[in-house]
Design a protein around this motif. Structure first.
Motif, PDB file in Angstrom:
ATOM      1  N   THR A  15       0.668  -1.228   0.098  1.00  0.00           N
ATOM      2  CA  THR A  15       0.055  -0.124   0.087  1.00  0.00           C
ATOM      3  C   THR A  15       0.986   1.175  -0.084  1.00  0.00           C
ATOM      4  O   THR A  15       1.913   1.417   0.756  1.00  0.00           O
ATOM      5  N   PRO A  16       0.585   2.248  -0.882  1.00  0.00           N
ATOM      6  CA  PRO A  16       1.412   3.516  -1.159  1.00  0.00           C
ATOM      7  C   PRO A  16       1.105   4.347   0.421  1.00  0.00           C
ATOM      8  O   PRO A  16      -0.020   4.294   0.933  1.00  0.00           O
ATOM      9  N   LEU A  17       2.240   5.069   0.750  1.00  0.00           N
ATOM     10  CA  LEU A  17       2.232   5.790   1.959  1.00  0.00           C
ATOM     11  C   LEU A  17       0.789   7.063   1.880  1.00  0.00           C
ATOM     12  O   LEU A  17       0.223   6.996   2.816  1.00  0.00           O
ATOM     13  N   SER A  18       0.429   7.519   0.879  1.00  0.00           N
ATOM     14  CA  SER A  18      -0.488   8.259   0.664  1.00  0.00           C
ATOM     15  C   SER A  18      -1.713   7.689   1.023  1.00  0.00           C
ATOM     16  O   SER A  18      -2.719   8.224   1.758  1.00  0.00           O
ATOM     17  N   GLU A  19      -1.895   6.565   0.648  1.00  0.00           N
ATOM     18  CA  GLU A  19      -3.293   5.722   1.008  1.00  0.00           C
ATOM     19  C   GLU A  19      -3.259   5.161   2.639  1.00  0.00           C
ATOM     20  O   GLU A  19      -4.283   5.662   3.099  1.00  0.00           O
ATOM     21  N   ILE A  20      -2.171   5.138   3.060  1.00  0.00           N
ATOM     22  CA  ILE A  20      -2.023   4.695   4.581  1.00  0.00           C
ATOM     23  C   ILE A  20      -2.609   5.954   5.407  1.00  0.00           C
ATOM     24  O   ILE A  20      -3.325   6.015   6.344  1.00  0.00           O
ATOM     25  N   ALA A  21      -2.048   6.994   4.925  1.00  0.00           N
ATOM     26  CA  ALA A  21      -2.182   8.554   5.541  1.00  0.00           C
ATOM     27  C   ALA A  21      -3.485   8.841   5.541  1.00  0.00           C
ATOM     28  O   ALA A  21      -4.229   9.126   6.392  1.00  0.00           O
ATOM     29  N   ALA A  22      -4.261   8.716   4.393  1.00  0.00           N
ATOM     30  CA  ALA A  22      -5.614   8.640   4.182  1.00  0.00           C
ATOM     31  C   ALA A  22      -6.534   8.067   5.017  1.00  0.00           C
ATOM     32  O   ALA A  22      -7.480   8.450   5.679  1.00  0.00           O
ATOM     33  N   LEU A  23      -6.235   6.653   4.952  1.00  0.00           N
ATOM     34  CA  LEU A  23      -6.812   5.684   6.131  1.00  0.00           C
ATOM     35  C   LEU A  23      -6.776   5.910   7.432  1.00  0.00           C
ATOM     36  O   LEU A  23      -7.744   5.810   8.272  1.00  0.00           O
ATOM     37  N   MET A  24      -5.552   6.467   7.953  1.00  0.00           N
ATOM     38  CA  MET A  24      -5.266   6.775   9.459  1.00  0.00           C
ATOM     39  C   MET A  24      -6.026   8.189   9.749  1.00  0.00           C
ATOM     40  O   MET A  24      -6.837   8.179  10.612  1.00  0.00           O
ATOM     41  N   LEU A  25      -6.167   9.280   8.822  1.00  0.00           N
ATOM     42  CA  LEU A  25      -6.989  10.402   8.915  1.00  0.00           C
ATOM     43  C   LEU A  25      -8.219   9.823   8.812  1.00  0.00           C
ATOM     44  O   LEU A  25      -9.363  10.339   9.874  1.00  0.00           O
ATOM     45  N   GLU A  26      -9.027   9.370   8.060  1.00  0.00           N
ATOM     46  CA  GLU A  26     -10.443   8.726   8.024  1.00  0.00           C
ATOM     47  C   GLU A  26     -10.812   8.155   9.092  1.00  0.00           C
ATOM     48  O   GLU A  26     -11.817   8.260   9.579  1.00  0.00           O
ATOM     49  N   GLN A  27      -9.902   7.112   9.631  1.00  0.00           N
ATOM     50  CA  GLN A  27     -10.334   6.353  10.789  1.00  0.00           C
ATOM     51  C   GLN A  27     -10.096   6.785  12.190  1.00  0.00           C
ATOM     52  O   GLN A  27     -10.208   6.341  13.081  1.00  0.00           O
ATOM     53  N   GLY A  28      -9.138   8.009  12.189  1.00  0.00           N
ATOM     54  CA  GLY A  28      -8.994   8.692  13.342  1.00  0.00           C
ATOM     55  C   GLY A  28      -7.995   7.497  14.337  1.00  0.00           C
ATOM     56  O   GLY A  28      -8.129   7.606  15.647  1.00  0.00           O
ATOM     57  N   ILE A  29      -7.125   7.102  13.596  1.00  0.00           N
ATOM     58  CA  ILE A  29      -6.145   6.090  14.257  1.00  0.00           C
ATOM     59  C   ILE A  29      -4.580   6.389  14.482  1.00  0.00           C
ATOM     60  O   ILE A  29      -4.108   7.337  13.407  1.00  0.00           O
ATOM     61  N   HIS A  30      -4.041   6.009  15.234  1.00  0.00           N
ATOM     62  CA  HIS A  30      -2.416   6.450  15.173  1.00  0.00           C
ATOM     63  C   HIS A  30      -1.549   5.424  14.923  1.00  0.00           C
ATOM     64  O   HIS A  30      -0.246   5.407  14.728  1.00  0.00           O
ATOM     65  N   ARG A  31      -2.072   4.233  14.496  1.00  0.00           N
ATOM     66  CA  ARG A  31      -1.522   3.064  13.908  1.00  0.00           C
ATOM     67  C   ARG A  31      -2.156   2.106  13.140  1.00  0.00           C
ATOM     68  O   ARG A  31      -3.310   2.199  13.245  1.00  0.00           O
ATOM     69  N   VAL A  32      -1.425   1.719  12.108  1.00  0.00           N
ATOM     70  CA  VAL A  32      -2.015   0.618  11.395  1.00  0.00           C
ATOM     71  C   VAL A  32      -1.290  -0.663  11.022  1.00  0.00           C
ATOM     72  O   VAL A  32       0.068  -0.279  11.140  1.00  0.00           O
ATOM     73  N   PHE A  33      -1.592  -1.707  11.065  1.00  0.00           N
ATOM     74  CA  PHE A  33      -0.940  -2.695  11.115  1.00  0.00           C
ATOM     75  C   PHE A  33      -0.740  -3.161   9.437  1.00  0.00           C
ATOM     76  O   PHE A  33      -1.710  -3.133   8.535  1.00  0.00           O
ATOM     77  N   VAL A  34       0.429  -3.816   9.126  1.00  0.00           N
ATOM     78  CA  VAL A  34       0.723  -4.132   7.800  1.00  0.00           C
ATOM     79  C   VAL A  34       0.830  -5.655   7.607  1.00  0.00           C
ATOM     80  O   VAL A  34       1.221  -6.363   8.611  1.00  0.00           O
ATOM     81  N   THR A  35      -0.068  -6.166   6.548  1.00  0.00           N
ATOM     82  CA  THR A  35      -0.084  -7.578   6.446  1.00  0.00           C
ATOM     83  C   THR A  35       0.586  -8.111   5.200  1.00  0.00           C
ATOM     84  O   THR A  35       0.986  -7.103   4.335  1.00  0.00           O
ATOM     85  N   GLN A  36       1.032  -9.230   5.309  1.00  0.00           N
ATOM     86  CA  GLN A  36       1.728  -9.871   4.149  1.00  0.00           C
ATOM     87  C   GLN A  36       1.078 -11.323   4.193  1.00  0.00           C
ATOM     88  O   GLN A  36       1.203 -12.116   4.900  1.00  0.00           O
ATOM     89  N   GLU A  37       0.559 -11.572   3.160  1.00  0.00           N
ATOM     90  CA  GLU A  37      -0.344 -13.210   3.076  1.00  0.00           C
ATOM     91  C   GLU A  37      -1.269 -13.240   4.422  1.00  0.00           C
ATOM     92  O   GLU A  37      -1.055 -13.962   4.849  1.00  0.00           O
TER      93      GLU A  37
END
Length: 173
Positions: free
Chosen positions: A119-141
């Motif tokens: 996932t591109p950084l810009s999408e992560i930033a938008a998700l964090m703003l939209e959800q009002g969260i301070h961390r997002v977990f990154v998955t592989q498979e």
């Protein structure tokens, strides 16, 4: 060129993700957060299944509940621990040490917000703003491979990164 769109989750994620057990007391959770100097973690069950996420904010919310909310939380906790309904004396006794009797399961958020490692950084930033969260977990498979916090995002924006190579970040001093 938008630099943040060329950086992917796998490039800035922190790979050493600490987890907590849903059966831990809230006091043990608070001690764990302080010991490791973190503010949140994914929650796992006894069988290591990912069941939620918990943060310092959840602890503060629990500690600052009004009397009715705390009574309800303690009743649920007592029922879960004893399989019986609590009497008034037991509830009063439990309320004196609620942080030792209630568990992470009672305060965690059972919904995990994650992104694939591509996932591109810009999408992560938008998700964090939209959800009002301070961390997002990154998955592989479909497995947690890392975590990205607001601090990681700010490091990129502040230009404190000197090199990003295969998920390893070298920071400027």
């Amino acid at each position: 060129m938008n630099h943040s769109s060329t950086i992917l989750a796998k490039d800035i994620m922190h790979k050493d993700v600490l987890t907590v057990y849903e059966g831990w007391s809230i006091q043990r959770l608070a001690d764990f957060f302080m010991k490791h100097k973190i503010s949140g973690a994914p929650v796992i069950a006894a069988d290591h299944e990912l069941v939620g996420v918990v943060s310092v904010s959840d602890i503060f919310h629990f500690e600052n509940m009004d009397e009715e909310q705390r009574k309800s939380a303690l009743q649920t906790c007592y029922r879960d621990a004893t399989n019986t309904e609590p009497n008034i004396a037991d509830l009063e006794n439990w309320s004196k040490n609620a942080q030792y009797h209630c568990t992470v399961h009672q305060i965690m958020v059972p919904h995990i917000i994650s992104v694939p490692d591509t996932t591109p950084l810009s999408e992560i930033a938008a998700l964090m703003l939209e959800q009002g969260i301070h961390r997002v977990f990154v998955t592989q498979e479909n497995c947690i491979a890392g975590v990205i916090s607001t601090t990681n995002m700010l490091q990129v924006l502040a230009g404190n990164l000197t090199e990003i190579t295969h998920g390893e970040i070298t920071t400027s001093s």
